[in-house]
Design a protein around this motif. Structure first.
Motif, mmCIF file in Angstrom:
data_model
loop_
_atom_site.group_PDB
_atom_site.id
_atom_site.type_symbol
_atom_site.label_atom_id
_atom_site.label_comp_id
_atom_site.label_asym_id
_atom_site.label_seq_id
_atom_site.Cartn_x
_atom_site.Cartn_y
_atom_site.Cartn_z
ATOM 1 N N LYS A 194 0.843 -1.197 0.000
ATOM 2 C CA LYS A 194 0.000 0.000 0.000
ATOM 3 C C LYS A 194 0.875 1.242 0.000
ATOM 4 O O LYS A 194 2.046 1.208 0.364
ATOM 5 C CB LYS A 194 -0.921 0.004 1.236
ATOM 6 N N GLN A 488 -4.493 -6.463 0.566
ATOM 7 C CA GLN A 488 -4.791 -5.096 0.140
ATOM 8 C C GLN A 488 -3.722 -4.616 -0.831
ATOM 9 O O GLN A 488 -2.578 -5.091 -0.795
ATOM 10 C CB GLN A 488 -4.846 -4.157 1.351
ATOM 11 N N THR A 490 -2.608 -0.804 -3.089
ATOM 12 C CA THR A 490 -2.899 0.555 -3.530
ATOM 13 C C THR A 490 -2.803 0.651 -5.056
ATOM 14 O O THR A 490 -1.841 0.181 -5.661
ATOM 15 C CB THR A 490 -1.919 1.558 -2.899
ATOM 16 N N SER A 532 -13.605 -5.124 -1.396
ATOM 17 C CA SER A 532 -13.868 -3.762 -0.935
ATOM 18 C C SER A 532 -12.974 -2.772 -1.660
ATOM 19 O O SER A 532 -11.921 -3.136 -2.198
ATOM 20 C CB SER A 532 -13.655 -3.651 0.582
ATOM 21 N N GLU A 534 -11.413 1.313 -1.031
ATOM 22 C CA GLU A 534 -11.290 2.507 -0.200
ATOM 23 C C GLU A 534 -11.307 3.703 -1.143
ATOM 24 O O GLU A 534 -10.435 3.838 -2.013
ATOM 25 C CB GLU A 534 -10.011 2.464 0.636
ATOM 26 N N ARG A 536 -12.519 8.074 -1.958
ATOM 27 C CA ARG A 536 -12.633 9.425 -1.408
ATOM 28 C C ARG A 536 -12.887 10.405 -2.546
ATOM 29 O O ARG A 536 -12.670 10.090 -3.725
ATOM 30 C CB ARG A 536 -11.357 9.808 -0.675
ATOM 31 N N TYR A 542 -8.708 11.339 3.782
ATOM 32 C CA TYR A 542 -9.130 10.075 4.373
ATOM 33 C C TYR A 542 -10.136 9.386 3.459
ATOM 34 O O TYR A 542 -10.883 10.032 2.728
ATOM 35 C CB TYR A 542 -9.738 10.308 5.761
ATOM 36 N N GLU A 543 -10.145 8.059 3.548
ATOM 37 C CA GLU A 543 -10.973 7.268 2.652
ATOM 38 C C GLU A 543 -12.123 6.607 3.395
ATOM 39 O O GLU A 543 -12.056 6.379 4.611
ATOM 40 C CB GLU A 543 -10.130 6.173 1.976
ATOM 41 N N GLU A 545 -14.343 3.021 3.275
ATOM 42 C CA GLU A 545 -14.299 1.670 2.721
ATOM 43 C C GLU A 545 -15.696 1.263 2.266
ATOM 44 O O GLU A 545 -16.662 1.378 3.011
ATOM 45 C CB GLU A 545 -13.770 0.664 3.740
ATOM 46 N N ASN A 587 -7.410 2.258 -2.495
ATOM 47 C CA ASN A 587 -6.969 0.912 -2.130
ATOM 48 C C ASN A 587 -8.011 -0.132 -2.529
ATOM 49 O O ASN A 587 -9.217 0.095 -2.386
ATOM 50 C CB ASN A 587 -6.714 0.810 -0.626
#
Length: 678
Positions: A194, A488, A490, A532, A534, A536, A542-543, A545, A587
């Protein structure tokens, strides 16, 4: 007979929960722990099976080996390898401070010394393009330098933008493995692919820091269990509430940093499903600390904001658990202003509360003994007798300093401890935008049920629940865990230039990685996969989910539905959205869970008559002292109803029901506590 075992290794006791599949019966017991060698307590508790016809089917273990190594800074000496010009990232950290106005405060040290940080003259840019090729001869020379530095025990590799293009990191690992065949090596692409350079570096450092310690412990455990005749498959519990084999734990030890407390949350989730309760706030109160978490819509919540010390993050998915220094052993003391304080210092297991007979420190447990809430002759089922006079003498010292009598002081100690726990409950509920009136308070741990009634009143929570086996509840949760892998990555994509094929390829590769890890460990049950994103608004810090369907990124999917789902989620969380604004996916995440069988919880027999108390005693409450009936939990049956004030005792805990509250035993034996409406 075949038994599934859950084992929770604590500092004082090792808790055991055995589930007999044939009889659908649960049995619990405790064994004294040996902090310097946890395996001793495990084998000691398993000793009963040597004389039994029962077979151990499998063992699920919550361990503190990784937690203790991190907190006590007793891990390996790590070499940190990164891109040229960036070895100081782990020392610079972030620009924020823990104490804004304390000029003497210094940042915590990372898990590597600067003399053990090395740079390689390679470079990948922010789009994953190679700007400067990796010099393999330089990597080999570095390996020889590390080999010559005899104190180095592990290597952590974190190069710039490796989450977009891992080719350099992967080749570095291959070469270093050739040069250093016996040294564990962690690379950031495998541990945390990430963005955010410092967080990724700190996390891969933690993995390398733990590898020699955890690998040694897991190998020793397997060998000693085999030698003791316990060859059943053994797994350890991960910080995400899943399980992994001992070999897998040795390869990815960073996943064990919060192993033990997760069991109570997993068990609480199971209780929520059995009772039909959608929202639970959990409170696990032990001797030293209290852990608080939330079950929302029947599911536990996760975070990647865990820090081993302030500003030293480990960003793997972890069940979101808040911990404070409040427990039965929390010490009552008078501050410089003459005010009564409780904790965070704890008397621990040695000397422990004054009533244990070894020390003279007044604690929350001593206060509960003096208030009559704990029977000194029936502590731990009668196996340990408490010293009431020693407790009285300890609390008297505080009472005299306050100018109060002992009863008033004992009640004040309990109320301050409750206030500390209310602060923790507020942090996970009100500060998270959740209404306490929508929740049920689930308390466990040896000390939790003592405080359930008062915490309900102070927080405005309408219902409480004390589950079965609260004193061994984390171990109870371990027998209900399933193998789980979180992956996960990015990859920044925007709604105005969205590449659906690239997004689908990333999600597909994550699914293959996650399911491959499960099958590689031998978990061959049906695997359930969730996905999922993430997301924004472009420019936000900030994101949010967002869970997505398997076909959300398929060629035929209507991508506008994804953007609308984000707008809706943003409005639900923050009260507004900005339609027409560019949305950014940051992400991608995948969770794979092996659907192994979960034990059936037996139903309790129906009550055939009113409950019969075993005794009566005087108990102190905020409303005064009452002559209270005391019941043995083992004698209660489904449908029994008790109006407070009342006490329910069991081997490892005591449930205190306050005046104006009513306790009902449900079909599974859980104690439900409600406020009686006027």
């Amino acid at each position: 007979m075949s038994h599934a075992l859950g084992i929770d290794v604590g500092g004082t006791f090792t808790d055991f929960v055995a589930y007999d599949r044939d009889k659908q019966k649960v049995e619990v017991w405790k064994e004294l722990s040996t902090p310097t060698d946890p395996v001793v307590g495990i084998i000691g508790g398993l000793g009963r099976y040597k004389e039994s016809d029962a077979a151990v089917e499998h063992i699920r273990l919550g361990t503190t080996v990784a937690t203790n190594a991190i907190l006590e800074r007793k891990g390996a000496t790590v070499a940190y390898v990164t891109t040229k010009g960036f070895k100081d990232v782990i020392f610079v950290q972030r620009g924020n401070r823990k104490y804004h106005y304390d000029a003497s405060w210094v940042k915590p040290n990372p898990l590597a010394k600067r003399r053990h940080c090395f740079e390689l003259d390679e470079r990948i840019d922010a789009y994953g393009n190679v700007l400067k090729d990796l010099d393999e001869a330089e990597v080999r020379a570095l390996g020889e330098t590390i080999a010559a530095t005899t104190e180095i025990q592990a290597v952590a590799v974190c190069t710039l933008f490796s989450y977009l293009n891992p080719s350099h990191e992967q080749r570095i690992k291959q070469i270093l493995t050739e040069v250093l065949p016996d040294m564990p090596i962690s690379i950031s692409y495998e541990v945390l692919p990430k963005w955010k350079e410092y967080e990724r570096a700190s996390t891969v450092l933690a993995d390398a820091y733990l590898k020699p310690v955890v690998s040694r412990q897991m190998g020793s455990m397997r060998k000693r269990l085999d030698e003791a005749g316990f060859k059943a498959p053994t797994v350890v519990i991960k910080s995400n509430g899943g399980e992994m084999t001992l070999d897998a734990a040795a390869e990815a030890p960073v996943n064990l940093v919060v192993s033990g407390p997760t069991g109570g949350v997993i068990a609480s989730r199971h209780v929520a499903r059995l009772t039909g309760i959608d929202h639970l706030v959990t409170l696990d109160m032990g001797g030293t600390s209290t852990d608080v978490s939330v079950i929302l819509d029947g599911q536990e919540r996760f975070t990647t904001a865990f820090e081993i010390e302030w500003g030293v993050p480990i960003q793997i998915p972890i069940i979101d658990i808040r911990t404070i220094g409040a427990g039965g052993g929390s010490i009552a003391w008078i501050d410089k202003g003459g005010m009564l304080r409780v904790g965070p210092q704890s008397a621990g297991a040695n000397p422990g509360p004054a009533c244990y007979g070894k020390g003279d420190l007044p604690t929350v447990t001593d206060a509960n003994v003096l208030l009559g809430r704990i029977d000194p002759g029936n502590f731990l089922g009668g196996r340990m007798r408490l010293d009431v006079e020693r407790a009285r003498k300890a609390v008297t010292g505080v009472a005299e300093a306050l100018g109060q009598d002992v009863d008033q002081t004992a009640l004040a100690i309990v109320r301050i401890a409750n206030s500390n726990m209310v602060g923790a409950l507020r942090s996970v509920l009100i500060e998270g935008g959740l209404d306490p009136r929508d929740f049920t308070l689930c308390t466990f741990g040896g000390a939790g049920p003592l405080h359930v009634g008062e915490l309900m009143s102070e927080m405005g929570i309408p219902r409480g629940i004390v589950p079965n086996h609260p004193g061994q509840f984390s171990a109870y949760g371990f027998i209900m865990t399933q193998a789980r892998v979180d992956r996960q990555r990015t990859a920044q994509l925007t709604s105005n230039r969205f590449d659906k094929e690239k997004a689908a390829a990333i999600m597909t590769s994550l699914v293959e990685e996650a399911t491959g890890q499960l099958t590689g460990q031998g978990f061959t049950d049906e695997i359930r996969v969730s996905r999922s994103l993430e997301m924004r608004y472009l420019g936000q810090n900030y994101e949010l989910e967002l869970t997505v369907d398997a076909d959300a990124l398929s060629p035929s999917a209507d991508i506008e539905r994804l953007w609308q789902a984000f707008h809706d989620a943003h409005k639900a969380r923050f009260g507004f959205n900005t339609k027409g604004e560019i949305i950014e996916i940051v992400n991608f995440g995948v969770t794979a869970i092996s659907n192994s069988a979960v034990p059936d919880v037996p139903r309790l027999d129906k009550a055939m008559g009113p409950p019969v108390p075993t005794s009566r005693r005087s108990v102190g409450y905020a409303q005064g002292r009452f002559d209270v009936a005391v019941y043995d939990r083992d004698m209660l049956r489904a449908g029994h109803v008790l109006d407070g004030p009342v006490i329910v005792e069991e081997a490892a805990s005591v449930t205190v029901v306050c005046p104006g509250q009513r306790l009902t035993v449900d079909d599974y034996g859980h104690l439900l506590i409600d406020t009686i409406k006027a």
